[in-house]
Structure formats: structure tokens, C-alpha cells
Scaffold this active site. Structure first.
Site, PDB file in Angstrom:
ATOM      1  N   LYS A 243      20.910 -65.454  16.063  1.00  0.00           N
ATOM      2  CA  LYS A 243      20.258 -66.879  15.711  1.00  0.00           C
ATOM      3  C   LYS A 243      20.778 -68.047  16.462  1.00  0.00           C
ATOM      4  CE  LYS A 243      18.162 -69.987  13.196  1.00  0.00           C
ATOM      5  NZ  LYS A 243      19.152 -70.955  12.615  1.00  0.00           N
TER       6      LYS A 243
ATOM      7  N   ILE B  47      17.364 -62.199  11.860  1.00  0.00           N
ATOM      8  CA  ILE B  47      16.370 -61.751  10.590  1.00  0.00           C
ATOM      9  C   ILE B  47      15.466 -63.049  10.090  1.00  0.00           C
ATOM     10  CG2 ILE B  47      16.625 -60.757   8.215  1.00  0.00           C
ATOM     11  CD1 ILE B  47      18.069 -59.144  10.156  1.00  0.00           C
TER      12      ILE B  47
ATOM     13  N   HIS C 208      22.557 -63.795   6.786  1.00  0.00           N
ATOM     14  CA  HIS C 208      23.974 -63.538   6.483  1.00  0.00           C
ATOM     15  C   HIS C 208      24.209 -62.177   5.954  1.00  0.00           C
ATOM     16  CE1 HIS C 208      23.550 -68.145   5.886  1.00  0.00           C
ATOM     17  NE2 HIS C 208      24.418 -67.913   7.062  1.00  0.00           N
TER      18      HIS C 208
ATOM     19  N   SER D  53      17.500 -69.566   7.724  1.00  0.00           N
ATOM     20  CA  SER D  53      18.383 -70.498   8.347  1.00  0.00           C
ATOM     21  C   SER D  53      18.846 -71.377   6.808  1.00  0.00           C
ATOM     22  CB  SER D  53      17.780 -71.507   9.053  1.00  0.00           C
ATOM     23  OG  SER D  53      18.639 -72.760   8.959  1.00  0.00           O
TER      24      SER D  53
HETATM   25  P1  AMP Z   1      26.040 -70.342   9.273  1.00  0.00           P
HETATM   26  O1  AMP Z   1      26.463 -70.042   7.986  1.00  0.00           O
HETATM   27  O2  AMP Z   1      24.732 -70.872   9.679  1.00  0.00           O
HETATM   28  O3  AMP Z   1      27.054 -70.832  10.157  1.00  0.00           O
HETATM   29  O4  AMP Z   1      25.942 -68.587  10.015  1.00  0.00           O
HETATM   30  C1  AMP Z   1      26.677 -67.680   9.728  1.00  0.00           C
HETATM   31  C2  AMP Z   1      26.288 -66.477  10.499  1.00  0.00           C
HETATM   32  O5  AMP Z   1      25.273 -65.911  10.305  1.00  0.00           O
HETATM   33  C3  AMP Z   1      26.257 -66.846  12.205  1.00  0.00           C
HETATM   34  O6  AMP Z   1      26.724 -66.054  12.844  1.00  0.00           O
HETATM   35  C4  AMP Z   1      24.879 -66.866  12.333  1.00  0.00           C
HETATM   36  O7  AMP Z   1      24.479 -66.772  13.471  1.00  0.00           O
HETATM   37  C5  AMP Z   1      24.530 -65.870  11.171  1.00  0.00           C
HETATM   38  N1  AMP Z   1      22.957 -66.117  10.804  1.00  0.00           N
HETATM   39  C6  AMP Z   1      22.304 -67.144  10.445  1.00  0.00           C
HETATM   40  N2  AMP Z   1      21.013 -67.075  10.383  1.00  0.00           N
HETATM   41  C7  AMP Z   1      20.758 -65.945  10.666  1.00  0.00           C
HETATM   42  C8  AMP Z   1      19.524 -64.999  10.684  1.00  0.00           C
HETATM   43  N3  AMP Z   1      18.283 -65.552  10.442  1.00  0.00           N
HETATM   44  N4  AMP Z   1      19.688 -63.847  11.219  1.00  0.00           N
HETATM   45  C9  AMP Z   1      20.919 -63.363  11.723  1.00  0.00           C
HETATM   46  N5  AMP Z   1      21.996 -63.915  11.513  1.00  0.00           N
HETATM   47  C10 AMP Z   1      21.998 -65.331  11.161  1.00  0.00           C
END
Ligand code: AMP
Length: 284
Positions: free
Chosen positions: A151, A178, A37, A187
Site C-alpha cells: 500500500k 488488502i 495490518h 486504510s
Molecule cells: P500504517 O499504520 O498506515 O503506518 O501502516 C502500517 C503498515 O501496514 C505499513 O507497512 C502499511 O503499508 C501497511 N498497510 C496499511 N494498509 C494496508 C493494506 N490495505 N494492505 C496491506 N498493508 C497495509
């Protein structure tokens, strides 16, 4: 860093920023922020004038109530991390701000194949929930651009489709995955892995890497078969899917892949109570 919890207040702030000619970037998240993030935040800050991050655990995109209930919510820690990065504004709404009664937020758009395969097949209704929340957040923030992680590659495609459908003037930017040093894609759910599961988890990425390598001399079917042998037979993991698809439309690829084709290798496995997804994007 400004923290907003109501739609009216953040709209007022952003209207002033927009009228002053500032370029506004948006990074929607569900919180429990990690380096993945934060790298989106850093990029959004470096490429724009104002970075707005939202933290909202969207109830309607979860298929399993247990997953929603157990989703980590370390708000103080998240706000500190965003402040340290130099994020300008954070939107932390309650559910009623996003889905007010009698709201017109109930939208259902025809996303076609892109939302029905892979994650869409295994998480029915998930993308309807994602589209609904992102459309609502876009209407509130009205950013010039928004950043999404590779991701969730399928989510990125769904958001691009939604943006085109509504003819929104928002640039959708994808940011690479990442990973931890051992290859595991970061994650928010990784904290729920036991120490044994955490040791096994990078196998998902390593299997995808081997498959990506083997695609240069094997058919998509062979690559998939070999990956499933490793994950399911040798390591006894529960694999929901392992697919080799066209990166543009997510359709399954058959046979030997022609040169210059953009390919997505993607998979979802279950480790205990945690569901992990990962992917690799390659050009043949
Ligand atoms: P989330 O909080 O899981 O909904 O993720 C918020 C944003 O962060 C989304 O656009 C995800 O794809 C991105 N994201 C989550 N994990 C990663 C990661 N390991 N690398 C890059 N972006 C990520």
C-alpha cells in the site's frame, strides 16, 4: 500478549528471546488496525517465532497538523485485535521514548530520487520522518525481519534503501495490498470518509486497474491522460498525482513500455479532508 511502553523493558524481553534462538519479526504501525495490518501480523506470526507490533503515531512524518490530530487512536480495540491474532508483543511508546531529548535519533540520509518523487514531492519531509522513526524502532527491536505493506510501496523502497545504507541485517518483506470488497485499499484514514465519499473512493483503484490494462497497447502518457480525464474532468476529483513509473527506481516511464519491465502505477487523490493513495504493481 505482552504490552511494553518503555524501550528498556522491550529490549530486555527481546534480548532473552534472541538469546534463546528465536526469530523475531517486526510490524511497525500507527494503529487504528484493520485487515491490512492484521494480514501483515498473521504472516509475520506464521513465518517467525516471535511477532512484535509497534503502535506509534509518529508526529514528525505528518505534513498537516490536522491529519495528525485527527488520526484515529482506538488503542483498546487494537490491543484486542492483536491479542486475538496471537501477536506476542506490542510496543506502544510515548513520544519521549522514541525521541528523547539529546537523542542521536536525528538522522538524515541521502535517499535520492526515491524519496523526492510522488509522495516525497507532495509531502515534503515525510520520508525523513519515516526513516527516522523506523531506524529508531529497528534499533530498539533489532528484528530479524520486518513486514511492510505494498500500500505504501514508496515507503517500502525507502526502508530498503535505509536498511542497505546502514548495512542492517534485517530482511525487509513486502506484503500485498488488502482491499475492501469494492476494491478500496484499506486504510486507517478511511473511517474519516463520509458515506458519499466512501461510495466514490473505489474509483481510484478502478482507474488504476483500467490504466494497468491499457498499458499493454497504449503509451504511458496516453494511459495517464485518460486516467486524469476520468478522475478530474468526469468525476471532479482532486488528483495530486497519477503516475506510471519504473518500479525499481520510481523514475517516470515514457512511451510504450517494453516487455518484462516492472511497472508501478500509483496515484493520490483528495476526497474531502482525506487523502487516499493506491497503486498497482505489474510486470509487462
Ligand atoms: P500504517 O499504520 O498506515 O503506518 O501502516 C502500517 C503498515 O501496514 C505499513 O507497512 C502499511 O503499508 C501497511 N498497510 C496499511 N494498509 C494496508 C493494506 N490495505 N494492505 C496491506 N498493508 C497495509
Amino acid at each position: 500478549m505482552l504490552v511494553f511502553s518503555t524501550v528498556d523493558k522491550i529490549r530486555l524481553f527481546l534480548r532473552m528471546e534472541r538469546e534463546s534462538g528465536r526469530r523475531i519479526a517486526f510490524v511497525p504501525t500507527m494503529g487504528a488496525l484493520h485487515e491490512g495490518h492484521l494480514s501483515l501480523i498473521r504472516r509475520a506470526i506464521s513465518e517467525n517465532d516471535i511477532c512484535v507490533c509497534s503502535i506509534f503515531v509518529n508526529p514528525i512524518q505528518f505534513n498537516e497538523i490536522e491529519d495528525f490530530n485527527k488520526y484515529p487512536r482506538p488503542l483498546e480495540k487494537d490491543l484486542n485485535a492483536l491479542k486475538k491474532e496471537g501477536c506476542h508483543a506490542v510496543f506502544v511508546p510515548e513520544v519521549k521514548e522514541i525521541y528523547p531529548e539529546n537523542s542521536k535519533a536525528l538522522i538524515k540520509i541521502e535517499l535520492g530520487n526515491i524519496s523526492e518523487v510522488l509522495e516525497g514531492k507532495h509531502r515534503p519531509g515525510h520520508f525523513d520522518g519515516v526513516v527516522r522513526v523506523v531506524k529508531r524502532l529497528f534499533d530498539i527491536v533489532e528484528p530479524h525481519c520486518a513486514y511492510f505493506g505494498q500500500k505504501d510501496y514508496q515507503q517500502y523502497l525507502v526502508i530498503c534503501t535505509m536498511t542497505e545504507y546502514f548495512d542492517l541485517k534485517i530482511q525487509i518483506i513486502m506484503h500485498p495490498i488488502i482491499r475492501a470488497k469494492d476494491g478500496l485499499a484499506l486504510s486507517s484514514r478511511n473511517v474519516r470518509l463520509s458515506s458519499e465519499e466512501r461510495i466514490i473512493a473505489p474509483l481510484l483503484y478502478h482507474t488504476l486497474q483500467k490504466a494497468a490494462h491499457d498499458l499493454s497497447f497504449q503509451s504511458a502518457e496516453e494511459v495517464k491522460k485518460n486516467a486524469l480525464i476520468v478522475l478530474e474532468k468526469e468525476k471532479n476529483l482532486q488528483c495530486e498525482y497519477f503516475e506510471v513509473v519504473n518500479a525499481v527506481n520510481l523514475q517516470t516511464i515514457h512511451g510504450k513500455i517494453p516487455k518484462n519491465r516492472q511497472v508501478l502505477l500509483c496515484a493520490a487523490i483528495r476526497l474531502g479532508t482525506v487523502r487516499l493513495i493506491d497503486n498497482i504493481l505489474i510486470t509487462m
